[in-house]
Design a protein around this motif. Structure first.
Motif, PDB file in Angstrom:
ATOM      1  N   HIS A  19      -7.778  -7.636  -5.519  1.00 17.97           N
ATOM      2  CA  HIS A  19      -9.030  -8.369  -5.282  1.00 17.97           C
ATOM      3  C   HIS A  19     -10.110  -7.944  -6.265  1.00 17.97           C
ATOM      4  CE1 HIS A  19      -7.325  -8.635  -1.022  1.00 17.97           C
ATOM      5  NE2 HIS A  19      -7.137  -9.792  -1.605  1.00 17.97           N
ATOM      6  N   SER A  20     -11.167  -8.723  -6.311  1.00 20.29           N
ATOM      7  CA  SER A  20     -12.292  -8.418  -7.203  1.00 20.29           C
ATOM      8  C   SER A  20     -13.354  -7.563  -6.520  1.00 20.29           C
ATOM      9  CB  SER A  20     -12.921  -9.721  -7.716  1.00 20.29           C
ATOM     10  OG  SER A  20     -13.386 -10.490  -6.619  1.00 20.29           O
ATOM     11  N   ILE A  21     -13.101  -7.157  -5.290  1.00 16.18           N
ATOM     12  CA  ILE A  21     -13.998  -6.254  -4.576  1.00 16.18           C
ATOM     13  C   ILE A  21     -13.210  -5.036  -4.117  1.00 16.18           C
ATOM     14  CG2 ILE A  21     -15.565  -8.076  -3.790  1.00 16.18           C
ATOM     15  CD1 ILE A  21     -14.205  -7.841  -1.027  1.00 16.18           C
ATOM     16  N   GLY A  22     -13.905  -3.942  -3.858  1.00 12.85           N
ATOM     17  CA  GLY A  22     -13.251  -2.723  -3.418  1.00 12.85           C
ATOM     18  C   GLY A  22     -12.775  -2.811  -1.985  1.00 12.85           C
ATOM     19  N   HIS A  23     -11.877  -1.925  -1.639  1.00 12.77           N
ATOM     20  CA  HIS A  23     -11.379  -1.760  -0.280  1.00 12.77           C
ATOM     21  C   HIS A  23     -11.293  -0.261  -0.008  1.00 12.77           C
ATOM     22  CE1 HIS A  23     -10.447  -5.958   0.503  1.00 12.77           C
ATOM     23  NE2 HIS A  23      -9.926  -6.035  -0.706  1.00 12.77           N
ATOM     24  N   SER A  24     -10.807   0.087   1.149  1.00 12.55           N
ATOM     25  CA  SER A  24     -10.588   1.499   1.445  1.00 12.55           C
ATOM     26  C   SER A  24      -9.419   1.630   2.409  1.00 12.55           C
ATOM     27  CB  SER A  24     -11.844   2.136   2.052  1.00 12.55           C
ATOM     28  OG  SER A  24     -12.062   1.646   3.363  1.00 12.55           O
ATOM     29  N   PHE A  25      -8.899   2.846   2.495  1.00 10.11           N
ATOM     30  CA  PHE A  25      -7.861   3.181   3.464  1.00 10.11           C
ATOM     31  C   PHE A  25      -8.405   4.349   4.260  1.00 10.11           C
ATOM     32  CE2 PHE A  25      -4.158   5.479   4.979  1.00 10.11           C
ATOM     33  CZ  PHE A  25      -3.362   4.462   5.471  1.00 10.11           C
ATOM     34  N   ASP A  26      -8.609   4.136   5.559  1.00  9.56           N
ATOM     35  CA  ASP A  26      -9.263   5.133   6.401  1.00  9.56           C
ATOM     36  C   ASP A  26      -8.482   5.374   7.682  1.00  9.56           C
ATOM     37  OD1 ASP A  26     -12.225   5.507   5.230  1.00  9.56           O
ATOM     38  OD2 ASP A  26     -11.572   3.443   4.935  1.00  9.56           O
ATOM     39  N   ILE A  27      -8.324   6.659   8.030  1.00 12.44           N
ATOM     40  CA  ILE A  27      -7.807   7.077   9.331  1.00 12.44           C
ATOM     41  C   ILE A  27      -8.748   8.174   9.798  1.00 12.44           C
ATOM     42  CG2 ILE A  27      -5.867   7.959  10.669  1.00 12.44           C
ATOM     43  CD1 ILE A  27      -4.022   7.144   8.342  1.00 12.44           C
ATOM     44  N   GLY A  72     -16.910  -5.808   7.898  1.00  7.67           N
ATOM     45  CA  GLY A  72     -16.216  -7.035   8.233  1.00  7.67           C
ATOM     46  C   GLY A  72     -14.731  -7.045   7.936  1.00  7.67           C
ATOM     47  N   HIS A  73     -14.227  -6.088   7.169  1.00  8.51           N
ATOM     48  CA  HIS A  73     -12.819  -6.114   6.774  1.00  8.51           C
ATOM     49  C   HIS A  73     -11.883  -5.775   7.940  1.00  8.51           C
ATOM     50  CE1 HIS A  73     -13.320  -6.034   2.134  1.00  8.51           C
ATOM     51  NE2 HIS A  73     -14.216  -6.805   2.721  1.00  8.51           N
ATOM     52  N   ALA A  74     -12.200  -4.754   8.716  1.00  8.37           N
ATOM     53  CA  ALA A  74     -11.356  -4.433   9.874  1.00  8.37           C
ATOM     54  C   ALA A  74     -11.362  -5.597  10.854  1.00  8.37           C
ATOM     55  CB  ALA A  74     -11.820  -3.152  10.549  1.00  8.37           C
ATOM     56  N   GLU A  75     -12.524  -6.187  11.054  1.00  8.50           N
ATOM     57  CA  GLU A  75     -12.633  -7.321  11.974  1.00  8.50           C
ATOM     58  C   GLU A  75     -11.836  -8.530  11.474  1.00  8.50           C
ATOM     59  OE1 GLU A  75     -15.975  -4.567  12.437  1.00  8.50           O
ATOM     60  OE2 GLU A  75     -15.164  -5.579  10.687  1.00  8.50           O
ATOM     61  N   ASN A 110      -8.922  12.448   9.075  1.00 10.99           N
ATOM     62  CA  ASN A 110      -9.881  12.688   7.995  1.00 10.99           C
ATOM     63  C   ASN A 110      -9.374  12.146   6.652  1.00 10.99           C
ATOM     64  OD1 ASN A 110     -12.406  13.537   7.121  1.00 10.99           O
ATOM     65  ND2 ASN A 110     -11.605  15.497   6.402  1.00 10.99           N
ATOM     66  N   VAL A 111      -8.797  10.947   6.695  1.00  7.20           N
ATOM     67  CA  VAL A 111      -8.340  10.270   5.485  1.00  7.20           C
ATOM     68  C   VAL A 111      -9.330   9.144   5.196  1.00  7.20           C
ATOM     69  CG1 VAL A 111      -6.495   8.879   4.455  1.00  7.20           C
ATOM     70  CG2 VAL A 111      -5.920  10.801   5.953  1.00  7.20           C
ATOM     71  N   HIS A 112      -9.981   9.211   4.044  1.00  6.04           N
ATOM     72  CA  HIS A 112     -10.968   8.205   3.631  1.00  6.04           C
ATOM     73  C   HIS A 112     -10.848   8.045   2.118  1.00  6.04           C
ATOM     74  CE1 HIS A 112     -12.734   8.431   7.620  1.00  6.04           C
ATOM     75  NE2 HIS A 112     -12.700   9.742   7.492  1.00  6.04           N
ATOM     76  N   VAL A 113     -10.155   6.989   1.688  1.00  9.49           N
ATOM     77  CA  VAL A 113      -9.867   6.819   0.265  1.00  9.49           C
ATOM     78  C   VAL A 113     -10.320   5.437  -0.191  1.00  9.49           C
ATOM     79  CG1 VAL A 113      -8.041   6.802  -1.472  1.00  9.49           C
ATOM     80  CG2 VAL A 113      -7.867   8.343   0.488  1.00  9.49           C
ATOM     81  N   PRO A 114     -11.233   5.376  -1.173  1.00 10.04           N
ATOM     82  CA  PRO A 114     -11.613   4.078  -1.728  1.00 10.04           C
ATOM     83  C   PRO A 114     -10.523   3.552  -2.653  1.00 10.04           C
ATOM     84  CG  PRO A 114     -12.754   5.822  -2.881  1.00 10.04           C
ATOM     85  CD  PRO A 114     -11.977   6.479  -1.772  1.00 10.04           C
ATOM     86  N   VAL A 115     -10.403   2.231  -2.716  1.00 10.75           N
ATOM     87  CA  VAL A 115      -9.458   1.586  -3.627  1.00 10.75           C
ATOM     88  C   VAL A 115     -10.263   0.593  -4.461  1.00 10.75           C
ATOM     89  CG1 VAL A 115      -7.295   0.323  -3.844  1.00 10.75           C
ATOM     90  CG2 VAL A 115      -7.646   1.820  -1.879  1.00 10.75           C
ATOM     91  N   ALA A 116     -10.446   0.898  -5.742  1.00  8.52           N
ATOM     92  CA  ALA A 116     -11.296   0.106  -6.624  1.00  8.52           C
ATOM     93  C   ALA A 116     -10.709  -1.285  -6.871  1.00  8.52           C
ATOM     94  CB  ALA A 116     -11.489   0.843  -7.948  1.00  8.52           C
ATOM     95  N   PRO A 117     -11.567  -2.247  -7.166  1.00  8.41           N
ATOM     96  CA  PRO A 117     -11.090  -3.601  -7.470  1.00  8.41           C
ATOM     97  C   PRO A 117     -10.129  -3.606  -8.653  1.00  8.41           C
ATOM     98  CG  PRO A 117     -13.501  -3.528  -7.381  1.00  8.41           C
ATOM     99  CD  PRO A 117     -13.015  -2.126  -7.278  1.00  8.41           C
ATOM    100  N   GLY A 118      -9.027  -4.332  -8.504  1.00  3.85           N
ATOM    101  CA  GLY A 118      -8.064  -4.470  -9.581  1.00  3.85           C
ATOM    102  C   GLY A 118      -7.311  -3.206  -9.932  1.00  3.85           C
ATOM    103  N   GLN A 119      -7.330  -2.203  -9.080  1.00  8.37           N
ATOM    104  CA  GLN A 119      -6.692  -0.919  -9.365  1.00  8.37           C
ATOM    105  C   GLN A 119      -5.658  -0.573  -8.297  1.00  8.37           C
ATOM    106  OE1 GLN A 119      -7.495   1.048 -12.143  1.00  8.37           O
ATOM    107  NE2 GLN A 119      -8.644  -0.781 -12.715  1.00  8.37           N
ATOM    108  N   SER A 120      -4.834   0.414  -8.606  1.00  8.15           N
ATOM    109  CA  SER A 120      -3.940   0.985  -7.610  1.00  8.15           C
ATOM    110  C   SER A 120      -4.383   2.424  -7.359  1.00  8.15           C
ATOM    111  CB  SER A 120      -2.484   0.934  -8.048  1.00  8.15           C
ATOM    112  OG  SER A 120      -2.278   1.768  -9.158  1.00  8.15           O
TER     113      SER A 120
END
Length: 76
Positions: A19-27, A62-65, A31-41
């Motif tokens: 995607h062209s916007i960032g996301h994250s992976f959180d638990i 709004g993403h979880a929802e 205590n897992v909180h990792v950003p995932v930049a747009p267009g990256q792995s």
């Protein structure tokens, strides 16, 4: 949407964000909180320390929802 892991073993996840916007992976509980930049792995590494069922999600508003969630089941 379902992941499985074992207590004390390293979990390795590679997330691809096309995607062209960032996301994250959180638990939160692990205590897992990792950003995932747009267009990256991104490679996510963590070791669960207790058995249980944990919710992972994208923390952007709004993403979880919108359904960016899942379940991690950790066993001994």
């Amino acid at each position: 949407n379902t992941l499985h892991a074992v207590v004390g073993q390293t979990v390795a996840l590679r997330l691809e964000n096309s995607h062209s916007i960032g996301h994250s992976f959180d638990i939160d509980e692990l205590n897992v909180h990792v950003p995932v930049a747009p267009g990256q792995s991104t490679l996510i590494l963590f070791q669960p320390t207790a058995p249980g069922t944990y919710t992972y999600y994208c923390a952007l508003p709004g993403h979880a929802e919108a359904g960016m969630t899942g379940t991690l089941t950790v066993t001994e």
